[in-house]
Design an enzyme around this catalytic site. Sequence first.
Site, PDB file in Angstrom:
ATOM      1  N   GLY A  10       6.037 -12.279 -13.233  1.00 13.28           N
ATOM      2  CA  GLY A  10       4.881 -11.856 -14.026  1.00 13.28           C
ATOM      3  C   GLY A  10       5.197 -10.572 -14.759  1.00 13.28           C
ATOM      4  N   GLY A  12       2.743  -8.805 -16.856  1.00 11.67           N
ATOM      5  CA  GLY A  12       1.574  -8.068 -17.328  1.00 11.67           C
ATOM      6  C   GLY A  12       1.740  -6.611 -16.915  1.00 11.67           C
ATOM      7  N   GLY A  13       0.649  -5.873 -16.889  1.00 10.30           N
ATOM      8  CA  GLY A  13       0.725  -4.447 -16.555  1.00 10.30           C
ATOM      9  C   GLY A  13       1.370  -4.197 -15.206  1.00 10.30           C
ATOM     10  N   ALA A  14       0.997  -4.975 -14.194  1.00  7.81           N
ATOM     11  CA  ALA A  14       1.533  -4.732 -12.846  1.00  7.81           C
ATOM     12  C   ALA A  14       3.021  -5.051 -12.792  1.00  7.81           C
ATOM     13  CB  ALA A  14       0.779  -5.572 -11.822  1.00  7.81           C
ATOM     14  N   GLY A  15       3.417  -6.181 -13.377  1.00  5.97           N
ATOM     15  CA  GLY A  15       4.826  -6.591 -13.322  1.00  5.97           C
ATOM     16  C   GLY A  15       5.720  -5.625 -14.081  1.00  5.97           C
ATOM     17  N   PHE A 113     -18.330   4.802 -17.905  1.00  2.00           N
ATOM     18  CA  PHE A 113     -18.270   3.386 -17.567  1.00  2.00           C
ATOM     19  C   PHE A 113     -19.208   3.156 -16.391  1.00  2.00           C
ATOM     20  CE2 PHE A 113     -14.862   0.025 -18.562  1.00  2.00           C
ATOM     21  CZ  PHE A 113     -14.951   0.229 -19.926  1.00  2.00           C
ATOM     22  N   ASP A 214      -1.488 -18.739  -9.809  1.00  2.56           N
ATOM     23  CA  ASP A 214      -0.228 -19.320  -9.299  1.00  2.56           C
ATOM     24  C   ASP A 214       0.355 -18.503  -8.142  1.00  2.56           C
ATOM     25  OD1 ASP A 214      -0.589 -20.971 -11.477  1.00  2.56           O
ATOM     26  OD2 ASP A 214       1.111 -20.180 -12.620  1.00  2.56           O
ATOM     27  N   GLN A 233     -15.861 -11.153  -9.571  1.00  6.81           N
ATOM     28  CA  GLN A 233     -16.708 -10.368 -10.467  1.00  6.81           C
ATOM     29  C   GLN A 233     -17.143 -11.206 -11.672  1.00  6.81           C
ATOM     30  OE1 GLN A 233     -15.293  -6.671 -12.858  1.00  6.81           O
ATOM     31  NE2 GLN A 233     -16.657  -5.996 -11.233  1.00  6.81           N
ATOM     32  N   HIS A 235     -18.709 -10.646 -15.230  1.00 12.44           N
ATOM     33  CA  HIS A 235     -18.953  -9.541 -16.172  1.00 12.44           C
ATOM     34  C   HIS A 235     -20.254  -9.805 -16.913  1.00 12.44           C
ATOM     35  CE1 HIS A 235     -18.356  -6.596 -19.300  1.00 12.44           C
ATOM     36  NE2 HIS A 235     -17.258  -6.167 -18.709  1.00 12.44           N
ATOM     37  N   LEU A 245     -14.817 -11.681 -23.874  1.00 12.41           N
ATOM     38  CA  LEU A 245     -15.449 -10.467 -23.352  1.00 12.41           C
ATOM     39  C   LEU A 245     -15.922  -9.518 -24.450  1.00 12.41           C
ATOM     40  CD1 LEU A 245     -15.857  -8.802 -20.632  1.00 12.41           C
ATOM     41  CD2 LEU A 245     -13.955  -7.455 -21.481  1.00 12.41           C
ATOM     42  N   GLU A 248     -17.290  -3.359 -21.673  1.00 10.02           N
ATOM     43  CA  GLU A 248     -18.268  -2.420 -21.122  1.00 10.02           C
ATOM     44  C   GLU A 248     -18.288  -1.135 -21.947  1.00 10.02           C
ATOM     45  OE1 GLU A 248     -18.508  -2.577 -16.923  1.00 10.02           O
ATOM     46  OE2 GLU A 248     -18.675  -0.412 -16.736  1.00 10.02           O
ATOM     47  N   ARG A 281     -21.343  -3.563 -12.327  1.00  8.89           N
ATOM     48  CA  ARG A 281     -21.376  -4.873 -13.000  1.00  8.89           C
ATOM     49  C   ARG A 281     -22.160  -5.939 -12.246  1.00  8.89           C
ATOM     50  NH1 ARG A 281     -15.149  -5.038 -15.253  1.00  8.89           N
ATOM     51  NH2 ARG A 281     -15.581  -3.527 -16.894  1.00  8.89           N
ATOM     52  N   HIS A 346     -14.909 -12.946 -14.396  1.00  9.31           N
ATOM     53  CA  HIS A 346     -14.089 -11.933 -15.064  1.00  9.31           C
ATOM     54  C   HIS A 346     -12.897 -11.463 -14.233  1.00  9.31           C
ATOM     55  CE1 HIS A 346     -13.239  -8.675 -17.799  1.00  9.31           C
ATOM     56  NE2 HIS A 346     -13.422  -7.755 -16.867  1.00  9.31           N
ATOM     57  N   GLU A 370      -3.757  -7.925 -10.217  1.00  5.88           N
ATOM     58  CA  GLU A 370      -4.937  -8.734  -9.879  1.00  5.88           C
ATOM     59  C   GLU A 370      -4.649  -9.827  -8.860  1.00  5.88           C
ATOM     60  OE1 GLU A 370      -7.410  -9.864 -13.197  1.00  5.88           O
ATOM     61  OE2 GLU A 370      -8.573 -11.232 -11.939  1.00  5.88           O
ATOM     62  N   ARG A 381     -15.535  -4.536  -8.156  1.00  7.62           N
ATOM     63  CA  ARG A 381     -14.647  -3.598  -8.860  1.00  7.62           C
ATOM     64  C   ARG A 381     -15.423  -2.822  -9.912  1.00  7.62           C
ATOM     65  NH1 ARG A 381     -11.754  -3.540 -13.776  1.00  7.62           N
ATOM     66  NH2 ARG A 381     -12.236  -5.706 -14.309  1.00  7.62           N
TER      67      ARG A 381
HETATM   68  C1  LIG Z   1     -11.039  -9.635 -21.219  1.00 10.50           C
HETATM   69  C2  LIG Z   1     -10.691  -8.653 -20.130  1.00 10.50           C
HETATM   70  C3  LIG Z   1     -10.840  -7.293 -20.339  1.00 10.50           C
HETATM   71  C4  LIG Z   1     -10.511  -6.376 -19.343  1.00 10.50           C
HETATM   72  N1  LIG Z   1     -10.656  -5.030 -19.579  1.00 10.50           N
HETATM   73  C5  LIG Z   1     -10.307  -4.153 -18.609  1.00 10.50           C
HETATM   74  C6  LIG Z   1     -10.400  -2.744 -18.838  1.00 10.50           C
HETATM   75  O1  LIG Z   1     -10.768  -2.295 -19.909  1.00 10.50           O
HETATM   76  N2  LIG Z   1     -10.042  -1.915 -17.833  1.00 10.50           N
HETATM   77  C7  LIG Z   1      -9.613  -2.368 -16.623  1.00 10.50           C
HETATM   78  O2  LIG Z   1      -9.314  -1.560 -15.755  1.00 10.50           O
HETATM   79  N3  LIG Z   1      -9.484  -3.703 -16.404  1.00 10.50           N
HETATM   80  C8  LIG Z   1      -9.815  -4.589 -17.353  1.00 10.50           C
HETATM   81  N4  LIG Z   1      -9.701  -5.934 -17.115  1.00 10.50           N
HETATM   82  C9  LIG Z   1      -9.000  -6.390 -15.908  1.00 10.50           C
HETATM   83  C10 LIG Z   1      -7.497  -6.226 -16.097  1.00 10.50           C
HETATM   84  O3  LIG Z   1      -7.165  -6.298 -17.456  1.00 10.50           O
HETATM   85  C11 LIG Z   1      -6.693  -7.296 -15.347  1.00 10.50           C
HETATM   86  O4  LIG Z   1      -7.096  -7.342 -14.019  1.00 10.50           O
HETATM   87  C12 LIG Z   1      -5.220  -6.949 -15.396  1.00 10.50           C
HETATM   88  O5  LIG Z   1      -4.798  -6.755 -16.717  1.00 10.50           O
HETATM   89  C13 LIG Z   1      -4.347  -7.996 -14.735  1.00 10.50           C
HETATM   90  O6  LIG Z   1      -3.016  -7.571 -14.883  1.00 10.50           O
HETATM   91  P1  LIG Z   1      -1.837  -8.239 -14.062  1.00 10.50           P
HETATM   92  O7  LIG Z   1      -0.598  -7.534 -14.440  1.00 10.50           O
HETATM   93  O8  LIG Z   1      -2.203  -8.307 -12.638  1.00 10.50           O
HETATM   94  O9  LIG Z   1      -1.828  -9.738 -14.602  1.00 10.50           O
HETATM   95  P2  LIG Z   1      -1.678 -10.350 -16.092  1.00 10.50           P
HETATM   96  O10 LIG Z   1      -1.733  -9.332 -17.151  1.00 10.50           O
HETATM   97  O11 LIG Z   1      -2.608 -11.507 -16.154  1.00 10.50           O
HETATM   98  O12 LIG Z   1      -0.204 -10.873 -16.075  1.00 10.50           O
HETATM   99  C14 LIG Z   1       0.185 -11.973 -15.299  1.00 10.50           C
HETATM  100  C15 LIG Z   1       1.628 -12.250 -15.595  1.00 10.50           C
HETATM  101  O13 LIG Z   1       2.087 -13.221 -14.672  1.00 10.50           O
HETATM  102  C16 LIG Z   1       2.785 -14.242 -15.348  1.00 10.50           C
HETATM  103  N5  LIG Z   1       2.648 -15.447 -14.542  1.00 10.50           N
HETATM  104  C17 LIG Z   1       1.524 -15.989 -14.001  1.00 10.50           C
HETATM  105  N6  LIG Z   1       1.831 -17.085 -13.297  1.00 10.50           N
HETATM  106  C18 LIG Z   1       3.162 -17.249 -13.387  1.00 10.50           C
HETATM  107  C19 LIG Z   1       4.076 -18.203 -12.889  1.00 10.50           C
HETATM  108  N7  LIG Z   1       3.680 -19.250 -12.155  1.00 10.50           N
HETATM  109  N8  LIG Z   1       5.383 -18.062 -13.195  1.00 10.50           N
HETATM  110  C20 LIG Z   1       5.822 -17.032 -13.959  1.00 10.50           C
HETATM  111  N9  LIG Z   1       4.995 -16.107 -14.457  1.00 10.50           N
HETATM  112  C21 LIG Z   1       3.695 -16.211 -14.171  1.00 10.50           C
HETATM  113  C22 LIG Z   1       2.171 -14.308 -16.740  1.00 10.50           C
HETATM  114  O14 LIG Z   1       3.102 -14.799 -17.653  1.00 10.50           O
HETATM  115  C23 LIG Z   1       1.882 -12.821 -16.975  1.00 10.50           C
HETATM  116  O15 LIG Z   1       3.020 -12.197 -17.514  1.00 10.50           O
HETATM  117  C24 LIG Z   1     -10.041  -6.852 -18.101  1.00 10.50           C
HETATM  118  C25 LIG Z   1      -9.900  -8.226 -17.888  1.00 10.50           C
HETATM  119  C26 LIG Z   1     -10.235  -9.124 -18.882  1.00 10.50           C
HETATM  120  C27 LIG Z   1     -10.119 -10.583 -18.605  1.00 10.50           C
END
Ligand SMILES: Cc1cc2nc3c(=O)[nH]c(=O)nc-3n(C[C@H](O)[C@H](O)[C@H](O)COP(=O)(O)OP(=O)(O)OC[C@H]3O[C@@H](n4cnc5c(N)ncnc54)[C@H](O)[C@@H]3O)c2cc1C
Length: 611
Positions: A10, A12-15, A113, A214, A233, A235, A245, A248, A281, A346, A370, A381
């Site tokens: 993954g 996203g931000g965490a990865g 917020f 997954d 949650q 929203h 979305l 907020e 929320r 959400h 997440e 949250r």
């Molecule tokens: C519309 C929206 C607005 C938001 N706004 C805010 C905000 O303003 N402030 C706040 O604090 N939070 C906010 N949140 C919550 C926050 O954005 C998310 O909880 C957070 O970004 C999730 O990040 P993540 O890195 O955990 O996962 P994600 O960013 O979802 O990344 C998941 C990664 O895993 C990969 N992946 C998934 N399954 C597999 C698999 N089987 N094999 C290989 N790769 C895989 C995907 O390709 C992706 O790269 C918001 C959420 C939403 C939906």
Amino acid sequence: MYEHDVIVVGAGGAGLRAAVAAHEAGADVAMVTKLHPVRSHTGAAEGGINAALREGDDWELHAYDTMKGSDYLGDAPAVETLAQDAPEETINLEHWGMPFSREDDGTVSQRPFGGLSFPRTTYAGAETGHHLLHTMYEQVVKRGIEVYDEWFVTRLAVTDEPDPNDRTCHGVVAYDVQTGKIEGFKARKGVVLATGGPGQAFDHTTNAVSCTGDGQAMAYRAGAPLEDMEFIQFHPTSLPSTGVLISEGVRGEGGILYNDEGERFMFEYGYANNSGELASRDVVARAELTEVNEGRGVNDEYVHLDMRHLGEERIMDRLENILHLAEDFEGVDGLVEPMPVKPGQHYAMGGIETDENGATCIDGLYAAGECACVSVHGGNRLGGNALPELIVFGKRAGYHAAGGDLGEAEIETGYADDVEDDDTDLPITPGEAGIEPEGVAADGSGQVTDAAGSLERAVEAERERVDHLLEKDDGVQHSEIRSKLQQAMTDYVNVFRTEEGVKKALKIIRECRQEYQDVYVADPSRTFNTDLQHTIETRNLIDVAETIALGALVRDEFRGAHWRKEHQERKDDEWLKHTLISWDRGKPSVWYRPVILEGEEKTYEPKVRSY
Ligand SMILES: Cc1cc2nc3c(=O)[nH]c(=O)nc-3n(C[C@H](O)[C@H](O)[C@H](O)COP(=O)(O)OP(=O)(O)OC[C@H]3O[C@@H](n4cnc5c(N)ncnc54)[C@H](O)[C@@H]3O)c2cc1C
């Protein structure tokens, strides 16, 4: 076979944060992701990042707000770590080039917020997540970290000791979306799951189609417990027709909610006499649906969010993106008319059980973001608390997976003999028990191999599974099963839950699992076969949805986002504990672990949560 010290699943931000931290700790790191990093769902985050940066604010206030927001189900060691480390991590992002919005004097802007006692949400317009992803991806590219993008991870390679606490994760199996090739990725030191949330378990969600739980499903089937899954949650401000979305940030800047009679209902009907639209929320989502249920909704479906009084200049400066979303998806011009909004799924407060170092009970398996539950959000949250969680705990998980020392964790993980087991009478037999083991649904559950061969065996099992799915030429298509599952979750495991409804949902999920035995993939090709990918994801959604509904049934109290018609009070005597669900060789079992309310210097005594 590919081989690295640390595999981050993954991007996203965490990865991304985990990968940079592992790299800085000296590891050879690779990221494996089903989407290109900057297409990850973090990019959708609009509102901002909570961090106590200003005079008058401090980490203790942030920790207190978070514990109160969690309805006293957050674990204090994790909550305090989040509040203490968020400022440094946010400043670090700024140093990496994140274009935060600024005041005239050049300082980084912060806005109010929901549920915050101080305006502590730092943002970059209404596109915070987009900028966060790009800023961090630059750091990954700069360090030369290998990224296998469009590789879909389908299984973990975990050894098969009877007690999950004795198991070890040696890597993952992934499917190359471009070519259909299935390969093993060996992790010499650790695997970090950062796969995001399971929003697609519901049909009205702010989450992208890629959010299919997954990582949670794979970790669960490999033996890592899922924690507090019932806490979903909803929203308060998603667009009715699509679930997109409306941040907020609109209410943070002063946006107002009205019912069909033009009443500012948050005050008019006493839902939150102090904070109004900026209550937590869960409170606002229930208020909106109550308005609709009592006949004061617009078109019997939604309420109005009005930002016209903020003026064009301020809207264009801080919320321009919102104007585009309302126009594009609802045909509404937010400068001249109010926007229609209603609650939408959400965020998942629950997830893979980890300690504050990101470790699960399986050796070598970590989780962050997440998909994980560390737990900072407990029953609810606070807006703006997910993004700091990604960077704080993503960093810790990556560093620890690379062998970095973060000291002994206070939070325990894994089933232990002295935990409390649940004895609720379930209306169904959950999990795979009773289903023919030869079916395609028999994939991905507990591993059956010794340590040395675990990866090879896992690769072989996945090749067999995919061959089977592609060779079968009739049956049920996954989309039928997925729609049925999503509808059941939205009908019965939504904002308002009843015992009868949740039981119905469990029965329908069971039917979905049975129908999945006969699932087939209509597209036989191996190149960009999204039908195949979505079929495998649907299996993950079934497992995750079942844990959400199971948790919602056994927790007979009203806490945070979990509202139960028959149980209208928070039962602190009985329920200051986390719900854990373990996949025990095909059959889930439910058990509990007490919440930790003792912080570094104080205990967070549960109080009535009013806003
Ligand atoms: C519309 C929206 C607005 C938001 N706004 C805010 C905000 O303003 N402030 C706040 O604090 N939070 C906010 N949140 C919550 C926050 O954005 C998310 O909880 C957070 O970004 C999730 O990040 P993540 O890195 O955990 O996962 P994600 O960013 O979802 O990344 C998941 C990664 O895993 C990969 N992946 C998934 N399954 C597999 C698999 N089987 N094999 C290989 N790769 C895989 C995907 O390709 C992706 O790269 C918001 C959420 C939403 C939906």
